[in-house]
Design a protein around this motif. Structure first.
Motif, PDB file in Angstrom:
ATOM      1  N   UNK A 104      25.132  34.065   5.591  1.00 40.33           N
ATOM      2  CA  UNK A 104      24.568  33.038   6.476  1.00 40.33           C
ATOM      3  C   UNK A 104      23.627  33.669   7.503  1.00 40.33           C
ATOM      4  N   UNK A 105      23.949  34.875   7.970  1.00 37.97           N
ATOM      5  CA  UNK A 105      23.023  35.591   8.861  1.00 37.97           C
ATOM      6  C   UNK A 105      21.736  35.926   8.101  1.00 37.97           C
ATOM      7  N   UNK A 106      21.868  36.323   6.840  1.00 38.86           N
ATOM      8  CA  UNK A 106      20.684  36.639   6.032  1.00 38.86           C
ATOM      9  C   UNK A 106      19.795  35.405   5.861  1.00 38.86           C
ATOM     10  N   UNK A 107      20.400  34.241   5.728  1.00 37.59           N
ATOM     11  CA  UNK A 107      19.630  32.995   5.639  1.00 37.59           C
ATOM     12  C   UNK A 107      18.900  32.741   6.955  1.00 37.59           C
ATOM     13  N   UNK A 108      19.614  32.921   8.077  1.00 41.01           N
ATOM     14  CA  UNK A 108      18.991  32.741   9.391  1.00 41.01           C
ATOM     15  C   UNK A 108      17.836  33.726   9.584  1.00 41.01           C
ATOM     16  N   UNK A 109      18.038  34.959   9.151  1.00 39.08           N
ATOM     17  CA  UNK A 109      16.979  35.973   9.288  1.00 39.08           C
ATOM     18  C   UNK A 109      15.738  35.582   8.495  1.00 39.08           C
ATOM     19  N   UNK A 110      15.929  35.066   7.285  1.00 39.24           N
ATOM     20  CA  UNK A 110      14.769  34.639   6.490  1.00 39.24           C
ATOM     21  C   UNK A 110      14.040  33.483   7.171  1.00 39.24           C
ATOM     22  N   UNK A 111      14.790  32.531   7.709  1.00 39.51           N
ATOM     23  CA  UNK A 111      14.170  31.367   8.356  1.00 39.51           C
ATOM     24  C   UNK A 111      13.480  31.743   9.666  1.00 39.51           C
ATOM     25  N   UNK A 112      13.937  32.815  10.309  1.00 41.47           N
ATOM     26  CA  UNK A 112      13.332  33.244  11.576  1.00 41.47           C
ATOM     27  C   UNK A 112      11.860  33.616  11.412  1.00 41.47           C
ATOM     28  N   UNK A 113      11.471  33.978  10.212  1.00 40.90           N
ATOM     29  CA  UNK A 113      10.079  34.338   9.950  1.00 40.90           C
ATOM     30  C   UNK A 113       9.202  33.107   9.696  1.00 40.90           C
ATOM     31  N   UNK A 114       9.795  31.940   9.827  1.00 38.60           N
ATOM     32  CA  UNK A 114       9.100  30.655   9.647  1.00 38.60           C
ATOM     33  C   UNK A 114       8.291  30.608   8.355  1.00 38.60           C
ATOM     34  N   UNK A 115       8.936  30.885   7.235  1.00 31.88           N
ATOM     35  CA  UNK A 115       8.201  30.845   5.965  1.00 31.88           C
ATOM     36  C   UNK A 115       7.926  29.415   5.528  1.00 31.88           C
ATOM     37  N   UNK A 116       6.881  29.253   4.745  1.00 30.24           N
ATOM     38  CA  UNK A 116       6.625  27.967   4.110  1.00 30.24           C
ATOM     39  C   UNK A 116       7.508  27.780   2.885  1.00 30.24           C
ATOM     40  N   UNK A 117       7.890  28.904   2.279  1.00 26.58           N
ATOM     41  CA  UNK A 117       8.657  28.897   1.034  1.00 26.58           C
ATOM     42  C   UNK A 117       9.895  29.752   1.224  1.00 26.58           C
ATOM     43  N   UNK A 118      11.055  29.251   0.801  1.00 24.66           N
ATOM     44  CA  UNK A 118      12.292  30.018   0.841  1.00 24.66           C
ATOM     45  C   UNK A 118      12.775  30.236  -0.584  1.00 24.66           C
ATOM     46  N   UNK A 119      12.918  31.507  -0.962  1.00 22.20           N
ATOM     47  CA  UNK A 119      13.419  31.885  -2.276  1.00 22.20           C
ATOM     48  C   UNK A 119      14.894  32.271  -2.153  1.00 22.20           C
ATOM     49  N   UNK A 120      15.706  31.770  -3.062  1.00 24.80           N
ATOM     50  CA  UNK A 120      17.144  32.026  -3.033  1.00 24.80           C
ATOM     51  C   UNK A 120      17.567  32.576  -4.387  1.00 24.80           C
ATOM     52  N   UNK A 121      18.056  33.817  -4.389  1.00 25.03           N
ATOM     53  CA  UNK A 121      18.403  34.476  -5.654  1.00 25.03           C
ATOM     54  C   UNK A 121      19.910  34.647  -5.766  1.00 25.03           C
ATOM     55  N   UNK A 122      20.567  33.701  -6.434  1.00 24.45           N
ATOM     56  CA  UNK A 122      22.017  33.796  -6.669  1.00 24.45           C
ATOM     57  C   UNK A 122      22.738  34.207  -5.387  1.00 24.45           C
ATOM     58  N   UNK A 123      22.505  33.459  -4.311  1.00 27.94           N
ATOM     59  CA  UNK A 123      22.948  33.898  -2.991  1.00 27.94           C
ATOM     60  C   UNK A 123      24.466  33.880  -2.820  1.00 27.94           C
ATOM     61  N   UNK A 124      25.191  33.277  -3.763  1.00 26.37           N
ATOM     62  CA  UNK A 124      26.656  33.267  -3.651  1.00 26.37           C
ATOM     63  C   UNK A 124      27.333  34.188  -4.662  1.00 26.37           C
ATOM     64  N   UNK A 125      26.549  34.889  -5.481  1.00 25.17           N
ATOM     65  CA  UNK A 125      27.157  35.637  -6.582  1.00 25.17           C
ATOM     66  C   UNK A 125      27.990  36.823  -6.117  1.00 25.17           C
TER      67      UNK A 125
END
Length: 274
Positions: free
Chosen positions: A174-195
């Motif tokens: 969940x911190x990694x998700x917050x870190x990605x969103x902090x960069x204000x991307x237009x596109x969010x890529x998610x690679x098997x984030x629960x595996x």
């Protein structure tokens, strides 16, 4: 081994699409004799949430790695928000992109990986603020405020001063998700984030992603074996097999009435082991 110069039938940047935020134009990716993507064509519209499903080795994660420029194309062109990612314009022609161009276009994209990839020597606050401050030139005060907002979004406001070793796997993701969103991307890529998570931690991470999907207009491109999640958040599902799209459609269509035998076989196997 050095990469060969990518080939493309697209000759001018004037051909850039006005609509899709992601466009793969006859993209080829190979590893030696193994062709992972075979002249792949697809588009994703701004704000669209698309999930890629299919067996291991079908090319799904390769698509995300190409978008993050962790891999290079062997043919074709990838476009991001109307700009070529894998190429750049020079004298009216498209040539292989240099690093400065790659960084500029890649800044529109954030990715959350299977492994959390947090910096172990930094607390949660610095993990989230380091990128915006040093890469985007955001002030520390603004970055801190954004970090606090995002941690509230992912349900971890009380962990802002904790270090990754003090967090569970689900909390780290969940911190990694917050870190990605902090960069204000237009596109969010998610690679098997629960595996990489224990089964009891999966639901919390998926709930956070559902909230993000429902409360923002960010474009999401997701690789997952969590079919209920794909059904809940996706506008469109694409079934991959041997580097090509075997079938695509709404979640209702793909999960409720798949047309291709390969899709039916894959879903039966995944759901039986889910």
């Amino acid at each position: 081994m050095p990469q060969s110069e990518p080939t493309t039938g697209v000759q001018s940047a004037e051909a850039a699409p006005a609509g899709p935020i992601i466009r793969f134009d006859k993209v080829v990716k190979r590893y030696g004799d193994n062709v992972v993507l075979r002249e792949l064509d697809f588009t994703v519209d701004p704000g669209e949430r698309v999930t890629l499903i299919g067996p291991s080795g079908s090319g799904k994660t390769t698509i995300l790695r190409l978008l993050m420029t962790l891999e290079t194309v062997d043919g074709g062109v990838i476009w991001v928000d109307g700009d070529p990612l894998s190429h750049m314009e020079r004298n009216g022609k498209l040539v292989k992109a240099n690093e400065a161009h790659l960084r500029r276009v890649r800044s529109r994209i954030g990715m959350v990986f299977q492994q959390f990839n947090l910096f172990p020597n930094m607390n949660v606050r610095r993990n989230i603020t380091e990128g915006p401050v040093h890469s985007l030139g955001v002030s520390k005060d603004e970055a801190n405020q954004r970090a606090e907002e995002l941690l509230e979004l992912v349900g971890l406001s009380d962990k802002i001063d904790a270090h990754p070793t003090q967090l569970s796997g689900g909390q780290q993701q969940r911190v990694a998700i917050a870190r990605a969103l902090a960069m204000r991307p237009q596109i969010l890529l998610l690679d098997e984030v629960t595996s990489a998570l224990d089964p009891e931690l999966v639901a919390g991470v998926l709930d956070v992603l559902r909230d993000i999907a429902q409360s923002t207009d960010i474009t999401m491109l997701c690789v997952t074996h969590e079919m209920s999640f794909a059904r809940d958040v996706s506008h469109r599902v694409m079934m991959f097999d041997h580097g090509q799209i075997a079938e695509e459609g709404t979640p209702e269509k793909i999960f409720g009435d798949p047309q291709q035998e390969r899709t039916r076989t894959f879903l039966k196997a995944v759901l039986e082991h889910g």
